[in-house]
Write a protein that holds these residues in place. Structure first.
Motif, PDB file in Angstrom:
ATOM      1  N   GLY A 211       0.732  -1.145  -0.001  1.00  0.00           N
ATOM      2  CA  GLY A 211       0.040  -0.029  -0.009  1.00  0.00           C
ATOM      3  C   GLY A 211       0.746   1.407  -0.041  1.00  0.00           C
ATOM      4  O   GLY A 211       1.909   1.371  -0.351  1.00  0.00           O
ATOM      5  N   PHE A 212       0.325   2.351   0.341  1.00  0.00           N
ATOM      6  CA  PHE A 212       0.856   3.615   0.499  1.00  0.00           C
ATOM      7  C   PHE A 212       0.651   4.232   1.840  1.00  0.00           C
ATOM      8  O   PHE A 212      -0.114   3.811   2.674  1.00  0.00           O
ATOM      9  N   HIS A 213       1.829   5.108   2.149  1.00  0.00           N
ATOM     10  CA  HIS A 213       1.954   5.617   3.331  1.00  0.00           C
ATOM     11  C   HIS A 213       2.178   7.166   2.779  1.00  0.00           C
ATOM     12  O   HIS A 213       3.202   7.331   2.372  1.00  0.00           O
ATOM     13  N   MET A 214       1.565   8.138   3.468  1.00  0.00           N
ATOM     14  CA  MET A 214       1.489   9.506   3.003  1.00  0.00           C
ATOM     15  C   MET A 214       1.626  10.334   4.229  1.00  0.00           C
ATOM     16  O   MET A 214       0.828  10.176   5.394  1.00  0.00           O
ATOM     17  N   VAL A 215       2.372  11.220   4.357  1.00  0.00           N
ATOM     18  CA  VAL A 215       2.326  12.338   5.350  1.00  0.00           C
ATOM     19  C   VAL A 215       2.516  13.919   4.636  1.00  0.00           C
ATOM     20  O   VAL A 215       3.238  14.048   3.793  1.00  0.00           O
ATOM     21  N   SER A 216       1.275  14.576   4.968  1.00  0.00           N
ATOM     22  CA  SER A 216       1.195  15.949   4.141  1.00  0.00           C
ATOM     23  C   SER A 216       1.116  17.039   5.225  1.00  0.00           C
ATOM     24  O   SER A 216       0.650  16.970   6.451  1.00  0.00           O
ATOM     25  N   THR A 217       1.518  18.038   4.862  1.00  0.00           N
ATOM     26  CA  THR A 217       1.474  19.518   5.603  1.00  0.00           C
ATOM     27  C   THR A 217       0.779  20.366   4.654  1.00  0.00           C
ATOM     28  O   THR A 217       1.230  20.648   3.679  1.00  0.00           O
ATOM     29  N   SER A 218      -0.235  21.056   5.296  1.00  0.00           N
ATOM     30  CA  SER A 218      -1.177  21.938   4.617  1.00  0.00           C
ATOM     31  C   SER A 218      -1.142  23.229   5.314  1.00  0.00           C
ATOM     32  O   SER A 218      -1.062  23.408   6.259  1.00  0.00           O
ATOM     33  N   LYS A 219      -0.518  24.287   4.487  1.00  0.00           N
ATOM     34  CA  LYS A 219      -0.837  25.863   4.839  1.00  0.00           C
ATOM     35  C   LYS A 219      -2.254  26.075   4.470  1.00  0.00           C
ATOM     36  O   LYS A 219      -2.731  26.295   3.560  1.00  0.00           O
ATOM     37  N   LEU A 220      -3.174  26.492   5.536  1.00  0.00           N
ATOM     38  CA  LEU A 220      -4.478  26.814   5.478  1.00  0.00           C
ATOM     39  C   LEU A 220      -4.768  28.450   5.050  1.00  0.00           C
ATOM     40  O   LEU A 220      -3.895  29.071   5.603  1.00  0.00           O
ATOM     41  N   PRO A 221      -5.953  28.617   4.368  1.00  0.00           N
ATOM     42  CA  PRO A 221      -6.224  30.041   4.360  1.00  0.00           C
ATOM     43  C   PRO A 221      -6.621  30.808   5.603  1.00  0.00           C
ATOM     44  O   PRO A 221      -6.642  32.166   5.648  1.00  0.00           O
ATOM     45  N   GLN A 222      -6.961  29.906   6.427  1.00  0.00           N
ATOM     46  CA  GLN A 222      -7.364  30.680   7.615  1.00  0.00           C
ATOM     47  C   GLN A 222      -6.934  29.728   8.916  1.00  0.00           C
ATOM     48  O   GLN A 222      -6.753  28.557   8.616  1.00  0.00           O
ATOM     49  N   THR A 223      -6.891  30.383  10.140  1.00  0.00           N
ATOM     50  CA  THR A 223      -6.536  29.536  11.258  1.00  0.00           C
ATOM     51  C   THR A 223      -7.614  28.533  11.772  1.00  0.00           C
ATOM     52  O   THR A 223      -8.802  28.801  11.541  1.00  0.00           O
ATOM     53  N   LEU A 224      -6.934  27.461  12.114  1.00  0.00           N
ATOM     54  CA  LEU A 224      -8.006  26.310  12.902  1.00  0.00           C
ATOM     55  C   LEU A 224      -8.426  27.043  14.172  1.00  0.00           C
ATOM     56  O   LEU A 224      -7.697  27.684  14.921  1.00  0.00           O
ATOM     57  N   PRO A 225      -9.325  26.380  14.874  1.00  0.00           N
ATOM     58  CA  PRO A 225      -9.888  26.586  16.092  1.00  0.00           C
ATOM     59  C   PRO A 225      -8.832  26.779  17.217  1.00  0.00           C
ATOM     60  O   PRO A 225      -8.700  27.385  18.041  1.00  0.00           O
ATOM     61  N   ASN A 226      -7.600  25.692  16.799  1.00  0.00           N
ATOM     62  CA  ASN A 226      -6.568  25.891  18.194  1.00  0.00           C
ATOM     63  C   ASN A 226      -5.460  27.193  17.742  1.00  0.00           C
ATOM     64  O   ASN A 226      -4.529  27.250  18.306  1.00  0.00           O
ATOM     65  N   GLY A 227      -5.929  27.597  16.766  1.00  0.00           N
ATOM     66  CA  GLY A 227      -4.934  29.042  16.348  1.00  0.00           C
ATOM     67  C   GLY A 227      -3.924  28.912  15.354  1.00  0.00           C
ATOM     68  O   GLY A 227      -3.112  29.500  14.869  1.00  0.00           O
ATOM     69  N   GLY A 228      -3.695  27.352  14.875  1.00  0.00           N
ATOM     70  CA  GLY A 228      -2.778  27.405  14.150  1.00  0.00           C
ATOM     71  C   GLY A 228      -3.034  27.410  12.567  1.00  0.00           C
ATOM     72  O   GLY A 228      -4.319  27.330  12.424  1.00  0.00           O
ATOM     73  N   ALA A 229      -2.397  27.362  11.575  1.00  0.00           N
ATOM     74  CA  ALA A 229      -2.366  27.820  10.184  1.00  0.00           C
ATOM     75  C   ALA A 229      -1.812  26.648   9.473  1.00  0.00           C
ATOM     76  O   ALA A 229      -1.833  26.799   8.125  1.00  0.00           O
ATOM     77  N   GLU A 230      -1.418  25.519  10.022  1.00  0.00           N
ATOM     78  CA  GLU A 230      -1.103  24.377   9.279  1.00  0.00           C
ATOM     79  C   GLU A 230      -1.867  23.168   9.680  1.00  0.00           C
ATOM     80  O   GLU A 230      -2.321  23.011  10.892  1.00  0.00           O
ATOM     81  N   MET A 231      -2.035  22.072   9.012  1.00  0.00           N
ATOM     82  CA  MET A 231      -2.593  20.835   9.154  1.00  0.00           C
ATOM     83  C   MET A 231      -1.741  19.869   8.672  1.00  0.00           C
ATOM     84  O   MET A 231      -1.289  19.721   7.738  1.00  0.00           O
TER      85      MET A 231
END
Length: 424
Positions: free
Chosen positions: A209-229
């Motif tokens: 199978g596949f194993h993926m690790v991704s980091t996304s820069k979001l257009p607005q902050t998450l509820p925890n204040g972060g801008a990355e997911m």
């Protein structure tokens, strides 16, 4: 909403004006050297051998069912290449003007019609010099723009064959995506579009199978204040699993995606094996390849192949892949996703001339989606670049124990959604 958008993005990583409208309405000509609109359209359909899926499509009012152009016109209507004049006619006996030829070819290739003269001249050597096209000029343009270079296509086929022989590989990808919405979204600061970027590291091992690790820069902050997911994802025989931050608890947790996967792991592996066949079916019909020659990168001689193509709809794409998809249930599941239309793609592949394996790639995709209450996106544009390395060096892909214990994601059924609407 965020999970739905991100899921759509990850899935992508794996895997109108009137045509003959405007002020120009030229009369039929007596010039025997010129080509008519009908002849031009039929020549393209005859060369590309597009199938007709819906024979009940209503013909324009100036095209009779017994017309030699009827089938070609239905096909071009079905593929959203022809729209006609406002009065419901297509005036096939009129001579073909170069702006009409540019538009037809552009819509088949999936390029911007307004930029067609520039793009076709630069990339395909197509320069239409006469306002009214002769038969020779029209046929030459079709041959240049709508025929794959056989050398380029052979490189793609060889590369697919070599990829199938590999036990494993790794890839690193960068993706930028813009989504436009049918209306302003409150959770998106009342904007009608959203842009975000994603970096992906992926490992693949045959039958594992596949194993993926991704980091996304979001257009607005998450509820925890972060801008990355950050998301970790496994696509393995046990299913599809994702680890991400739960916005309600602000803690990372594993999720078993359950039946949200549109196909089984075995079916996905089978589709991987059929990539050469799939490529053959697309070539010189939906996707066209150009040979860009060789270049040396880090001491390796790489062959460059450009591609450009368009599918009129998800239905058209599914009709092509129906022989590669083993079960009707799988086809139905894929079709049940967000309705996609006008799917165009272009890019470049760099193939190692010694190993015949891909080394780099770029992809640009544009698609229209059918918005709904549950899916408000009306269009997507994705730009991606990536590299492949470490062939046959991935030792194993093993699902973590924590993922095996994850709760299964349960989404409401269509009946539940309707019931909610009624009670609301």
């Amino acid at each position: 909403m965020k999970r739905k958008l991100l899921s759509l993005s990850l899935s992508s990583s794996l895997l109108a004006g009137a045509l003959m409208g405007g002020s120009m309405a030229a009369a039929a000509t007596n010039d025997s050297d010129s080509i008519t609109r009908g002849e031009f359209i039929k020549t393209i359909v005859d060369q590309l051998q597009f199938p007709l899926y819906d024979s009940s499509i209503t013909l324009p009012k100036d095209v009779k069912s017994e017309s030699p152009y009827a089938n070609a016109i239905r096909i071009m209507q079905e593929r959203k290449v022809i729209y006609g004049f406002g009065d419901g006619t297509v005036r096939l006996e009129n001579t073909l003007h170069k702006n009409e030829a540019y538009t037809i070819i552009a819509r088949i290739l999936g390029i911007d019609a307004e930029k067609a003269p520039e793009i076709l001249a630069k990339d395909y050597g197509v320069v239409l010099e006469n306002e009214v096209l002769s038969e020779d000029e029209a046929r030459k343009a079709i041959e240049q723009a709508l025929t794959s270079d056989p050398v380029a296509h052979e490189w793609v086929v060889k590369s697919s064959e070599e990829m199938e022989k590999q036990d494993s590989f790794k890839a690193v990808m960068q993706q930028n995506m813009n989504m436009s919405f049918n209306e302003k979204i409150p959770e998106n600061n009342n904007q009608d579009s959203m842009t975000f970027s994603m970096n992906i590291e992926m490992a693949y091992k045959k039958d594992k199978g596949f194993h993926m690790v991704s980091t996304s820069k979001l257009p607005q902050t998450l509820p925890n204040g972060g801008a990355e997911m950050n998301i970790e994802q496994y696509l393995v025989p046990e299913g599809m699993f994702m680890k991400m931050v739960n916005p309600e608890t602000n803690e990372e947790e594993w999720i078993n995606m359950g039946n949200q996967m549109p196909f089984t792991f075995d079916q996905l592996m089978e589709m991987q094996k059929e990539s050469v066949s799939y490529n053959q079916q697309m070539n010189n019909k939906y996707v066209f390849y150009r040979d860009l020659g060789s270049e040396t990168v880090d001491g390796k001689t790489l062959h460059k192949v450009a591609y450009q193509g368009r599918f009129a709809s998800m239905q058209e794409m599914m009709n092509i892949t129906k022989d590669l998809i083993s079960t009707p249930e799988m086809q139905q599941s894929l079709m049940a996703g967000p309705g996609m239309d006008n799917i165009s793609m272009s890019g470049i592949m760099w193939i190692d001339e010694t190993t015949k394996l891909p080394v780099k790639m770029t992809v640009s995709m544009n698609m229209d989606l059918q918005p709904s209450a549950e899916q408000p996106i009306k269009g997507m544009n994705m730009e991606m670049s990536g590299t492949y390395q470490d062939y046959n060096k991935v030792e194993d892909i093993v699902l973590p124990e924590a993922a095996k214990q994850a709760k299964t994601l349960e989404l409401p059924s269509a009946e539940d959604v309707e019931a909610y609407k009624v009670t609301e």
